[in-house]
Design a protein around this motif. Structure first.
Motif, PDB file in Angstrom:
ATOM      1  N   GLU A  40       0.832  -1.210   0.000  1.00 19.23           N
ATOM      2  CA  GLU A  40       0.000   0.000   0.000  1.00 19.23           C
ATOM      3  C   GLU A  40       0.863   1.255   0.000  1.00 19.23           C
ATOM      4  O   GLU A  40       0.473   2.285  -0.545  1.00 19.23           O
ATOM      5  N   GLU A  41       2.045   1.152   0.600  1.00 19.52           N
ATOM      6  CA  GLU A  41       2.919   2.317   0.680  1.00 19.52           C
ATOM      7  C   GLU A  41       3.371   2.748  -0.724  1.00 19.52           C
ATOM      8  O   GLU A  41       3.284   3.925  -1.090  1.00 19.52           O
TER       9      GLU A  41
ATOM     10  N   LYS B 288       0.450   4.064  -2.776  1.00 19.62           N
ATOM     11  CA  LYS B 288       0.100   5.444  -2.423  1.00 19.62           C
ATOM     12  C   LYS B 288       1.092   6.432  -3.040  1.00 19.62           C
ATOM     13  O   LYS B 288       0.688   7.469  -3.577  1.00 19.62           O
TER      14      LYS B 288
ATOM     15  N   ASN C 228       0.241   6.764  -6.650  1.00 18.72           N
ATOM     16  CA  ASN C 228      -0.994   7.537  -6.824  1.00 18.72           C
ATOM     17  C   ASN C 228      -0.782   9.020  -6.529  1.00 18.72           C
ATOM     18  O   ASN C 228      -1.315   9.878  -7.242  1.00 18.72           O
ATOM     19  N   ASP C 229       0.014   9.309  -5.515  1.00 15.08           N
ATOM     20  CA  ASP C 229       0.303  10.711  -5.189  1.00 15.08           C
ATOM     21  C   ASP C 229       1.067  11.374  -6.334  1.00 15.08           C
ATOM     22  O   ASP C 229       0.775  12.508  -6.710  1.00 15.08           O
TER      23      ASP C 229
END
Ligand code: GLN
Length: 254
Positions: free
Chosen positions: A225-226, A229, A232-233
């Protein structure tokens, strides 16, 4: 925990680069001056998303996008040329950190990998030879020979056509070549790729409508997930600062 950290650090030292969150260790204090590398798998037979340009360098929409994402994240992108159906397995085994290859987000793949937010909307289309006047829809492909690329949504679609003989190719280039050699009656592939092939002088024509909408995403290790993210950022930032639009315009026009 301490053991893990030490192990993580020695691996980093050995490789001379810092590894992205693989061991869930957030305290990465390794020399910031060292270049951080993102290992990205692709299959460069999918113009205009990824293909080999002059001097066989990898170019295309996805290539520009992932380099921009890497830059935004502070990583150098190292591209790995793999078979399309080998991309997800390579993520799962940890041979690559992520894959970008016009990969359609679907439920089956979501069970195996994490996807970034969608970055491109696509859909499948049928391509036939220039002289073919009897194939006009998916229904007309019944009992016909359909060329597809292995492991793709086009292949899954063709496999559902009653009585069709599905001929599988390793990449899109071989698939299109076989159509021009009349080895297959039609191909099913992603609309932007078929359209680009025709614009570049490929022989044939598209028939029927673009099938249901598909979205492309960047695939990463399941549960990371890190990293998801961070990607995505970065993607959101590129959309905000106009960089994404620039890349889109470069490959698809206004
Ligand atoms: N979008 C299709 C899929 O994900 C095809 C991708 C490709 O051939 N590179 O299956």
């Amino acid at each position: 925990m301490l053991k893990r950290t030490l192990l993580g650090m020695s691996v980093v030292a050995l490789l001379g680069l810092s590894v992205l969150s693989g061991c869930g260790d957030k305290k990465d204090t390794s020399a910031q001056s060292q270049e951080k590398i993102l290992r990205v798998g692709t299959n460069p037979t999918f113009a205009p998303f990824e293909f080999q340009g002059k001097d066989s360098e990898l170019t295309g929409f996805d290539m520009d996008l992932i380099r921009a994402i890497g830059k935004q994240m502070g990583y150098k992108v190292e591209l790995h040329n793999l078979a399309f159906d080998g991309l997800i397995p390579a993520i799962s085994t940890g041979n690559i950190d992520m894959a970008i290859a016009g990969i359609t987000i679907n439920d089956d793949r979501k069970k195996q990998v994490n996807f970034s937010n969608p970055y491109y909307t696509s859909g499948l289309i049928i391509l036939v030879g220039p002289e073919n006047n009897d194939i006009k829809s998916l229904k007309d492909l019944e009992g016909k020979k359909i060329g597809v690329q292995i492991g793709t949504t086009g292949a899954f679609k063709a496999e559902k056509v009653p009585g069709a003989k599905v001929v599988t190719f390793n990449n899109s280039d071989e698939q299109f070549l076989e159509l021009s050699n009349k080895g297959v009656d039609a191909c099913i592939n992603d609309h932007p790729v078929v359209a680009y092939y025709l614009v570049q002088g490929g022989k044939g024509k598209m028939v029927g409508n673009v099938m249901e909408e598909e979205s492309y995403g960047i695939a990463m290790k399941k549960g990371n997930e890190e990293l998801t993210k961070k990607v995505n950022d970065a993607l959101a930032e590129l959309k905000k600062n106009g960089e994404f639009d620039k890349i889109q315009k470069k490959w698809f026009g206004a």
